[in-house]
Design a protein around this motif. Structure first.
Motif, PDB file in Angstrom:
ATOM      1  N   UNK A 398     -23.970  -8.251  42.954  1.00 36.96           N
ATOM      2  CA  UNK A 398     -23.116  -8.379  41.780  1.00 36.96           C
ATOM      3  C   UNK A 398     -23.933  -8.025  40.557  1.00 36.96           C
ATOM      4  N   UNK A 399     -23.886  -6.780  40.148  1.00 35.82           N
ATOM      5  CA  UNK A 399     -24.769  -6.263  39.095  1.00 35.82           C
ATOM      6  C   UNK A 399     -24.005  -5.895  37.848  1.00 35.82           C
ATOM      7  N   UNK A 400     -24.544  -6.277  36.693  1.00 29.17           N
ATOM      8  CA  UNK A 400     -24.004  -5.811  35.412  1.00 29.17           C
ATOM      9  C   UNK A 400     -24.551  -4.441  35.046  1.00 29.17           C
ATOM     10  N   UNK A 401     -25.694  -4.074  35.620  1.00 34.31           N
ATOM     11  CA  UNK A 401     -26.352  -2.804  35.314  1.00 34.31           C
ATOM     12  C   UNK A 401     -26.529  -2.001  36.600  1.00 34.31           C
ATOM     13  N   UNK A 430     -22.081 -14.838  34.886  1.00 32.49           N
ATOM     14  CA  UNK A 430     -23.318 -14.126  34.560  1.00 32.49           C
ATOM     15  C   UNK A 430     -23.796 -14.454  33.163  1.00 32.49           C
ATOM     16  N   UNK A 431     -22.909 -14.291  32.176  1.00 35.33           N
ATOM     17  CA  UNK A 431     -23.227 -14.589  30.778  1.00 35.33           C
ATOM     18  C   UNK A 431     -24.427 -13.793  30.275  1.00 35.33           C
ATOM     19  N   UNK A 432     -24.671 -12.627  30.924  1.00 41.67           N
ATOM     20  CA  UNK A 432     -25.802 -11.785  30.560  1.00 41.67           C
ATOM     21  C   UNK A 432     -26.936 -11.837  31.554  1.00 41.67           C
ATOM     22  N   UNK A 433     -26.970 -12.850  32.408  1.00 38.15           N
ATOM     23  CA  UNK A 433     -28.109 -13.028  33.324  1.00 38.15           C
ATOM     24  C   UNK A 433     -28.186 -11.940  34.383  1.00 38.15           C
ATOM     25  N   UNK A 434     -27.077 -11.297  34.684  1.00 37.99           N
ATOM     26  CA  UNK A 434     -27.087 -10.246  35.698  1.00 37.99           C
ATOM     27  C   UNK A 434     -27.283  -8.861  35.072  1.00 37.99           C
ATOM     28  N   UNK A 435     -27.701  -8.842  33.805  1.00 34.53           N
ATOM     29  CA  UNK A 435     -27.962  -7.586  33.100  1.00 34.53           C
ATOM     30  C   UNK A 435     -29.409  -7.579  32.629  1.00 34.53           C
ATOM     31  N   UNK A 436     -30.323  -7.513  33.571  1.00 33.51           N
ATOM     32  CA  UNK A 436     -31.746  -7.558  33.234  1.00 33.51           C
ATOM     33  C   UNK A 436     -32.317  -6.139  33.201  1.00 33.51           C
ATOM     34  N   UNK A 437     -32.851  -5.707  32.074  1.00 36.38           N
ATOM     35  CA  UNK A 437     -33.383  -4.348  31.980  1.00 36.38           C
ATOM     36  C   UNK A 437     -34.493  -4.054  32.984  1.00 36.38           C
ATOM     37  N   UNK A 438     -35.247  -5.084  33.418  1.00 36.93           N
ATOM     38  CA  UNK A 438     -36.334  -4.821  34.368  1.00 36.93           C
ATOM     39  C   UNK A 438     -35.893  -4.951  35.823  1.00 36.93           C
TER      40      UNK A 438
END
Length: 563
Positions: A398-401, A430-438
């Motif tokens: 389940x990825x935001x990116x 997610x609230x942003x947690x699944x959108x990690x640039x690294x």
């Protein structure tokens, strides 16, 4: 394929409503992106006789020089967005992650409305990672910035209108009439002499048609779904428990892994004793892997989650934290307070920055507000599954990116992104947690899968792992000095914000201007309050704590302070 032997009765409300003709337009806004695109579609026939419709987005390289020939278009899958199955089901691909915000219903609603599809026959699927599913504006496949509908509204309308146009053309050709004599409703096309045909009957013929250069989009007043109360496509499965999230996924011969992470971000394993861990029934392997911020950890792979967790608890690890900063909240608080008494990088300088000092002390207000690090703590713990077969890999997450995570996994496995089949799974918040640039969770999983070749491996970050594992909403301190004018309103406002930058040292660092992270000052620098003497600055100290956007990003702290 022939029409139904028993004609369907047309709806009682009679004639179809007229649509205004709109030319196909580029969905991008040139002043918001440097990447130009051409939009076109291609129809094809499925093996089962259904219609597949794809939207192509050809993106020249952002580094391409003016006057140079355009880069070669990418090859996209032919079944990109719409599939009309012989049983009448209309499967719509959603180019975003669904994790509670409702996009799995909203985007299909937009497309189905323009298509005049029967909503009861619509099925939504989360699209895999592919160039064709990239955000039309951002140029990467992602969810963020509340942009799903804003960026894909026109895109999905045009897709629905084109699909409808192809189907109408097929019906008109069959009945030897003009398309203008046809009308559509609830996945059925009606002719002027009582003819009718379901979309599924016409799909094969429509797929052989030519996609029109212009399409008719509905007048918003004619929307049947958009703006109306519509049942969410995922509400039923969520309520009865049949909906599967990434954490629920189970494959044949699958193994489950957990990782023992260092107690200090960036620390490394000096040595470890895994004798007791390997003695736990079901534990299959224990080995060291690289983790975020240059550190290392120990992975435990087992048949199930519980033995993996039990094995981790029995590990004896000696950590090397030499040269690694040990962040301390109390010390950071003192440091932040000191910085807040000095001017940082200036975000806004309107009027006289010293005006507040010339206002009598009795009409001055000085306040400091401190905000702690905050974990996201989404309902579903972080997880990723990878199977590596040597020359290919398959991923479920389940990825935001999707674009970034696919590339990161490919890099670890020494593959090209196109060699990584990437399935987007339903996520529980997610609230942003699944959108990690690294892409740190995905990289860890790929490292484990590289050793466990040809075996699906699911890495699980437990709730405890996530709360201790960083990537928090940054700690912030605001110092505000306000001078009240004779009219009782703020006449001067001096505001200093101290907090780590979320985007510095990431691919999003290009958004920074004058060394200021816009996500830190948003909600302050763009306030709607009319304050004549308004000065805002920010400090971005470097701290050994990984930080990340939290739902509403800067407004999570700035809104409270401003109000």
């Amino acid at each position: 394929m022939s029409a139904s032997a028993k004609p369907l009765k047309p709806p009682r409300n009679g004639s179809s409503k007229r649509r205004r003709t709109m030319p196909v337009t580029n969905t991008n806004t040139n002043n918001l992106t440097l990447i130009s695109r051409r939009n076109f579609l291609r129809a094809s026939v499925t093996a089962a006789g259904g219609l597949l419709l794809a939207l192509y987005l050809d993106s020249p390289s952002a580094a391409q020089e003016k006057g140079q020939p355009p880069s070669k278009p990418n090859a996209y899958p032919p079944d990109a967005f719409i599939e009309i199955r012989p049983d009448g089901k209309i499967v719509i691909q959603v180019n975003r992650l669904e994790f509670g915000q409702g996009v799995q219903t909203a985007l299909p609603m937009i497309l189905a409305d323009e298509m005049d599809a029967d909503w009861t026959q619509v099925v939504a699927e989360l699209a895999p990672a592919a160039d064709v599913y990239k955000d039309p504006l951002f140029g990467m496949q992602m969810v963020g910035g509340s942009g799903s509908i804003a960026h894909s509204f026109q895109q999905y309308r045009e897709l629905g209108a084109r699909a409808r146009a192809l189907l109408v053309a097929a019906a008109a050709a069959r009945w030897r009439i003009t398309p203008e004599q046809c009308r559509t409703e609830q996945s059925v096309i009606y002719g002027p002499s009582g003819q009718s045909a379901r979309y599924a009957e016409l799909a094969g013929e429509a797929a052989r048609g030519t996609v029109p250069a212009s399409v008719r989009l509905k007048n918003p007043s004619d929307f049947r779904l958009v703006g109306k109360r519509v049942k969410r496509l995922d509400s039923g499965p969520k309520c009865d428990g049949s909906l599967k999230f990434g954490l629920d996924l189970s494959l044949t011969n699958m193994k489950v892994a957990v990782v023992a992470h260092p107690p200090v971000f960036g620390a490394k394993v000096k040595s470890f004793d895994d004798k007791e861990a390997r003695a736990v029934e079901g534990v299959r392997d224990v080995f060291e892997i690289p983790v975020a911020r240059g550190g290392t950890g120990v992975a435990i792979v087992a048949d199930k989650f519980w033995p993996a967790k039990q094995g981790r608890e029995r590990l004896k690890i000696e950590w090397d934290s030499a040269g690694v900063e040990r962040a301390d909240s109390s010390q950071l608080s003192m440091k932040y307070r000191e910085l807040a008494r000095t001017t940082g990088n200036v975000a806004v300088a309107r009027g006289d920055a010293q005006a507040v000092e010339r206002i009598a002390a009795s009409r001055r207000l000085v306040a400091e507000y401190e905000f702690p690090y905050l974990a996201h703590a989404a309902m579903e713990p972080l997880n990723t599954m990878v199977r590596f077969d040597g020359d290919r890999a398959e991923v479920w997450v389940g990825s935001q990116f999707q674009t970034g995570d696919q590339a990161a996994i490919a890099e670890v496995l020494r593959l090209k992104p196109e060699q990584v089949t990437f399935h987007t799974e339903m996520a529980g918040g997610g609230f942003g947690r699944r959108a990690t640039p690294d892409s740190h969770v995905q990289r860890e999983t790929a490292e484990i899968a590289r050793r466990m070749r040809a075996v699906p491996v699911k890495l699980v970050w437990t709730r405890e792992d996530d709360v201790r594992g960083g990537y928090y909403r940054p700690m912030h301190l605001h110092r505000v000095e306000v001078g009240i004018g004779v009219d009782g309103l703020p006449a001067a406002w001096r505001h200093v914000i101290v907090g780590q930058s979320i985007i510095a040292d990431t691919p999003f660092a290009m958004m920074m201007k004058d060394n200021i992270d816009p996500t830190t000052v948003e909600g302050v620098n763009d306030t709607h309050y009319d304050i004549p003497n308004f000065h805002v600055s920010a400090h971005h100290p470097k701290v050994n704590v990984p930080v990340l956007w939290w739902r509403s990003v800067g407004h999570t702290h700035t809104a409270f302070v401003m109000e």
